[in-house]
Design a protein around this motif. Structure first.
Motif, PDB file in Angstrom:
ATOM      1  N   UNK A  43      -2.061  16.417   7.630  1.00  0.00           N
ATOM      2  CA  UNK A  43      -1.837  16.251   6.205  1.00  0.00           C
ATOM      3  C   UNK A  43      -2.217  14.874   5.710  1.00  0.00           C
ATOM      4  N   UNK A  44      -1.976  14.635   4.428  1.00  0.00           N
ATOM      5  CA  UNK A  44      -2.405  13.375   3.826  1.00  0.00           C
ATOM      6  C   UNK A  44      -1.586  12.186   4.321  1.00  0.00           C
ATOM      7  N   UNK A  45      -0.462  12.448   4.981  1.00  0.00           N
ATOM      8  CA  UNK A  45       0.388  11.350   5.433  1.00  0.00           C
ATOM      9  C   UNK A  45       0.284  11.089   6.937  1.00  0.00           C
ATOM     10  N   UNK A  46      -0.694  11.698   7.589  1.00  0.00           N
ATOM     11  CA  UNK A  46      -0.751  11.569   9.056  1.00  0.00           C
ATOM     12  C   UNK A  46      -1.057  10.148   9.499  1.00  0.00           C
ATOM     13  N   UNK A  47      -1.653   9.343   8.629  1.00  0.00           N
ATOM     14  CA  UNK A  47      -1.989   7.988   9.008  1.00  0.00           C
ATOM     15  C   UNK A  47      -0.876   6.986   8.804  1.00  0.00           C
ATOM     16  N   UNK A  48       0.272   7.445   8.305  1.00  0.00           N
ATOM     17  CA  UNK A  48       1.402   6.543   8.091  1.00  0.00           C
ATOM     18  C   UNK A  48       2.251   6.459   9.351  1.00  0.00           C
ATOM     19  N   UNK A  49       2.699   5.268   9.661  1.00  0.00           N
ATOM     20  CA  UNK A  49       3.656   5.102  10.753  1.00  0.00           C
ATOM     21  C   UNK A  49       4.989   5.701  10.338  1.00  0.00           C
ATOM     22  N   UNK A  50       5.860   5.911  11.315  1.00  0.00           N
ATOM     23  CA  UNK A  50       7.158   6.521  11.037  1.00  0.00           C
ATOM     24  C   UNK A  50       7.917   5.740   9.966  1.00  0.00           C
ATOM     25  N   UNK A  51       7.934   4.419  10.086  1.00  0.00           N
ATOM     26  CA  UNK A  51       8.660   3.605   9.106  1.00  0.00           C
ATOM     27  C   UNK A  51       8.042   3.716   7.723  1.00  0.00           C
ATOM     28  N   UNK A  52       6.715   3.868   7.670  1.00  0.00           N
ATOM     29  CA  UNK A  52       6.032   4.007   6.376  1.00  0.00           C
ATOM     30  C   UNK A  52       6.335   5.353   5.742  1.00  0.00           C
ATOM     31  N   UNK A  53       6.427   6.400   6.553  1.00  0.00           N
ATOM     32  CA  UNK A  53       6.781   7.712   6.012  1.00  0.00           C
ATOM     33  C   UNK A  53       8.195   7.705   5.445  1.00  0.00           C
ATOM     34  N   UNK A  54       9.086   7.037   6.153  1.00  0.00           N
ATOM     35  CA  UNK A  54      10.461   6.962   5.666  1.00  0.00           C
ATOM     36  C   UNK A  54      10.536   6.162   4.369  1.00  0.00           C
ATOM     37  N   UNK A  55       9.749   5.090   4.288  1.00  0.00           N
ATOM     38  CA  UNK A  55       9.705   4.290   3.061  1.00  0.00           C
ATOM     39  C   UNK A  55       9.153   5.115   1.902  1.00  0.00           C
ATOM     40  N   UNK A  56       8.071   5.840   2.160  1.00  0.00           N
ATOM     41  CA  UNK A  56       7.492   6.685   1.119  1.00  0.00           C
ATOM     42  C   UNK A  56       8.466   7.755   0.660  1.00  0.00           C
ATOM     43  N   UNK A  57       9.159   8.379   1.617  1.00  0.00           N
ATOM     44  CA  UNK A  57      10.134   9.413   1.264  1.00  0.00           C
ATOM     45  C   UNK A  57      11.202   8.867   0.329  1.00  0.00           C
ATOM     46  N   UNK A  58      11.699   7.685   0.633  1.00  0.00           N
ATOM     47  CA  UNK A  58      12.721   7.057  -0.205  1.00  0.00           C
ATOM     48  C   UNK A  58      12.170   6.717  -1.585  1.00  0.00           C
ATOM     49  N   UNK A  59      10.949   6.176  -1.630  1.00  0.00           N
ATOM     50  CA  UNK A  59      10.331   5.823  -2.906  1.00  0.00           C
ATOM     51  C   UNK A  59      10.099   7.037  -3.790  1.00  0.00           C
ATOM     52  N   UNK A  60       9.560   8.100  -3.199  1.00  0.00           N
ATOM     53  CA  UNK A  60       9.250   9.309  -3.965  1.00  0.00           C
ATOM     54  C   UNK A  60      10.525   9.946  -4.510  1.00  0.00           C
ATOM     55  N   UNK A  61      11.558   9.999  -3.682  1.00  0.00           N
ATOM     56  CA  UNK A  61      12.827  10.566  -4.155  1.00  0.00           C
ATOM     57  C   UNK A  61      13.378   9.756  -5.325  1.00  0.00           C
TER      58      UNK A  61
ATOM     59  N   UNK B 126       0.830  -1.204   0.000  1.00  0.00           N
ATOM     60  CA  UNK B 126       0.000   0.000   0.000  1.00  0.00           C
ATOM     61  C   UNK B 126       0.866   1.256   0.000  1.00  0.00           C
ATOM     62  N   UNK B 127       1.951   1.247   0.750  1.00  0.00           N
ATOM     63  CA  UNK B 127       2.855   2.401   0.763  1.00  0.00           C
ATOM     64  C   UNK B 127       3.479   2.586  -0.615  1.00  0.00           C
ATOM     65  N   UNK B 128       3.784   1.481  -1.280  1.00  0.00           N
ATOM     66  CA  UNK B 128       4.346   1.575  -2.619  1.00  0.00           C
ATOM     67  C   UNK B 128       3.389   2.214  -3.597  1.00  0.00           C
ATOM     68  N   UNK B 129       2.113   1.817  -3.538  1.00  0.00           N
ATOM     69  CA  UNK B 129       1.121   2.406  -4.445  1.00  0.00           C
ATOM     70  C   UNK B 129       0.902   3.878  -4.126  1.00  0.00           C
ATOM     71  N   UNK B 130       0.876   4.227  -2.834  1.00  0.00           N
ATOM     72  CA  UNK B 130       0.744   5.631  -2.445  1.00  0.00           C
ATOM     73  C   UNK B 130       1.950   6.428  -2.930  1.00  0.00           C
ATOM     74  N   UNK B 131       3.124   5.843  -2.844  1.00  0.00           N
ATOM     75  CA  UNK B 131       4.346   6.512  -3.301  1.00  0.00           C
ATOM     76  C   UNK B 131       4.278   6.845  -4.786  1.00  0.00           C
TER      77      UNK B 131
END
Length: 391
Positions: free
Chosen positions: A248-266, A169-174
């Motif tokens: 914001x739209x990312x408030x429901x992500x856990x810390x590890x999920x936010x870090x994963x998303x940040x890496x994916x988006x970059x 799910x984090x991957x698809x959001x990314x």
């Protein structure tokens, strides 16, 4: 965490509108034998193009100021309702309003289950997407229609059964966040020109210039979702990171999920740099032998969607082709005006045969070498690719 200040350098909106207007008058669809010389003889055009003198109208305000002056495409309550079944490969963004496209994106998040999975409310999503929309410049190609089309194609791909099965799910959001942000504040000219002309963007960012610029703006927009009155509370929160907020739209992500998303988006945004194209192709060609990594898959999907304008429904494909040709011609004009070695491939685009050669070369040498192995790895995409190739 405190909100970072950021000064963005780009063509101002009025300048961009002037360039577009000039081209629509002087070189409408590159007819009438117009050339770089016919534009450069205009004193008015020369003044607008001459960023060595006017600095491309450098902006110094930050994201917070942008939020205050941005034009939101309608309130959430006034948006048209877009059903999931209306969002298909054949959507033509040129026939839709900005409000429709924003509503469609909200529907993408809802129908894919991402809104419920991460607790994204429609008001926050509307605010976020509207802000992104207002920061795409009115250039001929790299505008909001392009950003929406890339998001549409990326969403269609990640919702296809065989790709969806490979992504979390984090991957698809990314993928959706990267697609929405991938060309923020694009000035309508390329990295090579900005570097050779020593534009402030090139001096501020490392290579790739534009992709670094888009990424930094994306980070800033995600960081500044925290409202001013909530900053102190958020700074004290152990869960606060540079990519999340309580509202914001990312408030429901856990810390590890936010870090994963940040890496994916970059990875995805930097991967839209065309100098990375052959690397994407080489990676995808190997997927018949081994499974792609998450970064490889997300990067390839966003890059393939970025190239997919010519593969959209015929009317949209034609207008996207016109838009990119106009931007190439604009760059050729600027190169000649400012003594920068001109891109030979952008010469003589007032000639219909030159336009056709460039577009055919893009399809056969750029788009198909990526999409073909992508379809081989994920057969659910084959119907769409075959439909466009046959067309």
């Amino acid at each position: 965490m405190s909100v970072l200040r950021f000064s963005a350098f780009s063509l101002p909106r009025m300048t961009l509108q002037k360039i577009v207007l000039t081209h629509s008058i002087v070189v409408p669809l590159f007819a009438c034998g117009a050339s770089a010389r016919s534009v450069s003889t205009s004193r008015e055009s020369s003044a607008w193009y001459g960023f060595k003198n006017i600095g491309f109208g450098v902006k110094s305000h930050g994201i917070e100021a942008w939020r205050e002056t941005s034009v939101v495409a309608g309130s959430l309550d006034t948006l048209p309702k877009v059903r999931a079944e209306e969002i298909t490969w054949d959507v033509n963004p040129f026939k839709q309003t900005p409000e429709w496209t924003i509503s469609a994106i909200i529907t993408m998040f809802e129908s894919s289950g991402l809104s419920s999975r991460f607790g994204i409310n429609n008001q926050s999503l509307h605010s976020f997407v509207s802000t992104l929309q207002s920061h795409y410049n009115p250039v001929p190609y790299h505008n909001w229609n392009h950003a929406f089309s890339v998001t549409l194609l990326a969403w269609m791909m990640v919702e296809s059964p065989d790709i969806k099965a490979r992504l979390s799910d984090v991957g698809r959001l990314s993928v959706l966040v990267a697609a929405l942000c991938h060309d923020l504040d694009h000035p309508g000219v390329g990295n090579d020109f900005l570097t050779k002309a020593a534009h402030p963007l090139a001096l501020q960012h490392g290579a790739p210039v534009l992709e670094q610029h888009h990424l930094r703006l994306a980070k800033q927009l995600l960081e500044t979702e925290v409202q001013a009155e909530e900053k102190a509370e958020c700074e004290a929160s152990a869960e606060k990171t540079q990519y999340g907020s309580s509202e914001g739209i990312l408030h429901g992500l856990a810390l590890s999920e936010r870090e994963e998303l940040a890496s994916n988006v970059e990875h995805a945004i930097l991967g839209t740099d065309m100098s990375k194209h052959n690397l994407h192709v080489a990676e995808v060609e190997k997927w018949s032998e081994h499974q792609p990594t998450t970064h490889e898959l997300i990067g390839a999907v966003v890059h393939a969607a970025d190239l997919g304008g010519v593969g959209m429904v015929e009317g949209a494909a034609h207008l996207f082709s016109q838009g990119i040709l106009r931007e190439f011609h604009t760059q050729f004009v600027l190169e000649n005006l400012h003594g920068v070695a001109p891109h030979e491939g952008f010469a003589n685009l007032q000639n219909v045969s030159a336009q056709a050669r460039l577009q055919r070369g893009f399809i056969t040498a750029i788009m198909l070498p990526l999409w073909t192995p992508l379809v081989a790895a994920f057969p659910s995409l084959e119907v769409r690719l075959r439909a466009r190739v046959d067309a």
